[in-house]
Design an enzyme around this catalytic site. Structure first.
Site, PDB file in Angstrom:
ATOM      1  N   SER A  69      39.727  41.598  46.256  1.00 10.31           N
ATOM      2  CA  SER A  69      38.793  41.800  47.357  1.00 10.31           C
ATOM      3  C   SER A  69      39.331  42.588  48.560  1.00 10.31           C
ATOM      4  O   SER A  69      40.189  41.461  49.418  1.00 10.31           O
ATOM      5  CB  SER A  69      37.791  41.620  47.464  1.00 10.31           C
ATOM      6  N   ALA A  70      39.569  43.356  49.043  1.00 10.29           N
ATOM      7  CA  ALA A  70      39.840  44.155  51.090  1.00 10.29           C
ATOM      8  C   ALA A  70      39.828  43.023  52.276  1.00 10.29           C
ATOM      9  O   ALA A  70      40.337  42.227  52.701  1.00 10.29           O
ATOM     10  CB  ALA A  70      39.377  44.992  51.259  1.00 10.29           C
ATOM     11  N   CYS A 102      30.757  31.770  47.691  1.00 14.05           N
ATOM     12  CA  CYS A 102      30.277  32.138  46.737  1.00 14.05           C
ATOM     13  C   CYS A 102      28.642  31.426  46.038  1.00 14.05           C
ATOM     14  O   CYS A 102      28.001  31.471  45.486  1.00 14.05           O
ATOM     15  CB  CYS A 102      30.592  32.624  46.096  1.00 14.05           C
ATOM     16  N   THR A 128      30.289  58.264  45.465  1.00 16.37           N
ATOM     17  CA  THR A 128      30.462  58.557  46.429  1.00 16.37           C
ATOM     18  C   THR A 128      31.552  57.629  47.551  1.00 16.37           C
ATOM     19  O   THR A 128      30.595  56.140  47.861  1.00 16.37           O
ATOM     20  CB  THR A 128      29.971  59.079  48.273  1.00 16.37           C
ATOM     21  N   GLY A 143      35.408  42.369  44.617  1.00 19.48           N
ATOM     22  CA  GLY A 143      35.706  41.272  43.273  1.00 19.48           C
ATOM     23  C   GLY A 143      34.957  41.106  42.355  1.00 19.48           C
ATOM     24  O   GLY A 143      35.054  41.135  41.088  1.00 19.48           O
ATOM     25  N   THR A 144      33.046  41.119  42.892  1.00 20.55           N
ATOM     26  CA  THR A 144      32.555  40.958  41.776  1.00 20.55           C
ATOM     27  C   THR A 144      32.192  42.054  40.641  1.00 20.55           C
ATOM     28  O   THR A 144      31.982  41.751  39.890  1.00 20.55           O
ATOM     29  CB  THR A 144      31.041  40.172  42.484  1.00 20.55           C
TER      30      THR A 144
END
Length: 382
Positions: free
Chosen positions: A197-198, A323, A235, A69-70
């Site tokens: 975000s996963a 965070c 990659t 997310g960041t």
């Protein structure tokens, strides 16, 4: 161990782990390589992109995989400013955004970008009227999170989008806390950019999602090769990407039942706590909130002390956003809702997830009540 900090991160689901492992072992090809291992990796990445797009109501070509997310938040905010670098740039954001948004805005202000920080009401809601009033001819982007990570309030993003229609102003929503937990459809929301975000929906850490509406151009997030349709060089993290797609598909399939279960766990917890703790405050919007996320203010005690004592009992909770851990000041989100400094310092966050049970919720609530009674006991008291 009773883990009640799912808003910080979630355990990887078994299905996502199983999908991930082959790409850490025998299927280790680079998705940009043209041999059979490479093309197998490419097919896997494309399959995951299709899964994410279907879950969000997007087209596969509108999905960019990031590191989290960041990166996505910074990429949108900085990218819009770069896109309009030849003009004065004004951004409008809420004052309760994630640090990834607020810190990026502060850095952009040092570069001459003008930023308006919108207040919220006592429930943590941004007013669409305030958004409209803040717009100027220089406004290029509005950024309002879909659901707050500390108090769980769901913001009126779709209504904000309607206010921006025809104004030539782009709209971004940080949906990191919402995707995989409540229905999210980018078309219904009317956003130009969305970040997720996963690891927030039982996927792996280090894999993020950026929805970029077709036509809402941005400079590349990273310069280099042509990966991610030229929008993010580097990659691809194939193992993380395929696990993210699997986890999001799984979360969406289970969502109706999951919402009911998490709401029941939260309701049970609040009822048990209120029965023994007069003056307990539940922060955020009681009617329009994330299921399973509770921001609780305990009168007259330290939230940090409660957190550490719970940890000694094998119960993991937090005092706010992971965070912002280690900060000396109380939560700016809670202060924005009108809590006093003392109230903010007496707040803990419980966030239930896929694997929590009724017994765990009961144990956590009962333990909290006992610990609160101990902390509230006057010196020399019985």
């Amino acid at each position: 161990m009773i883990y009640l900090d799912n808003a910080a991160t979630t355990p990887l689901s078994e299905a996502a782990l199983a999908r991930m492992l082959p790409f850490l072992r025998e299927q280790y090809g680079n998705a940009s390589s043209l041999h059979s291992l490479g093309t197998a990796a490419r097919r896997a990445v494309d399959g995951a992109r299709a899964q994410v797009a279907a879950a969000l109501g997007a087209q596969p070509g509108e999905i960019v995989f990031t590191s989290g997310g960041t990166e996505g938040d910074n990429g949108v905010l900085r990218g819009v400013c770069r896109r309009f670098a030849a003009e004065p740039v004004h951004l409008v954001v809420s004052c309760i955004e994630h640090p990834a948004v607020l810190a990026a805005c502060r850095a952009l202000e040092e570069d001459g970008v003008r930023v308006t920080y919108l207040p919220v009401d006592r429930l943590g809601r941004v007013s669409p009227d305030d958004v409209s009033a803040a717009l100027s001819p220089q406004t290029k982007l509005v950024s309002v999170m879909l659901a707050n990570n500390e108090v769980g309030t769901i913001e009126p993003v779709a209504e904000i989008a309607r206010r921006l229609r025809g104004r030539g102003v782009l709209l971004h929503t940080d949906a990191v806390q919402a995707v995989g937990h409540i229905p999210v459809d980018v078309r219904a929301l009317g956003v130009d950019y969305l970040t997720a975000s996963a690891h927030k929906f039982n996927g792996p850490k280090g894999t993020g999602i950026l929805y970029q509406r077709a036509g809402a151009e941005l400079p590349p997030l990273a310069e280099g090769g042509g990966q991610e349709q030229g929008r993010r060089a580097g990659t691809e993290n194939v193992a993380g990407i395929v696990a993210a797609g699997c986890a999001l598909k799984e979360s969406v399939a289970e969502m109706p039942a999951s919402i009911r279960r998490l709401e029941a766990l939260a309701r049970l917890t609040i009822e048990r706590l209120r029965a023994q703790i007069p003056g307990l405050r539940v922060n955020g919007d009681p009617d329009n909130r994330l299921p399973g996320l509770l921001s609780l203010t305990f009168p007259g005690v330290s939230g940090e002390a409660l957190m550490h004592l719970l940890d000694l009992k094998g119960i993991c909770v937090s005092t706010g956003s992971a965070c912002a851990a280690g900060r000396q000041a109380p939560s700016s989100v809670l202060l924005a809702l009108g809590l006093t400094r003392r109230q903010a310092e007496g707040t803990v966050r419980l966030s239930f997830g896929r694997y929590n049970t009724v017994q765990e919720a009961e144990t956590a609530a009962d333990t909290l009540c006992r610990l609160y009674s101990t902390l509230r006991r006057p010196p020399g008291g019985d």
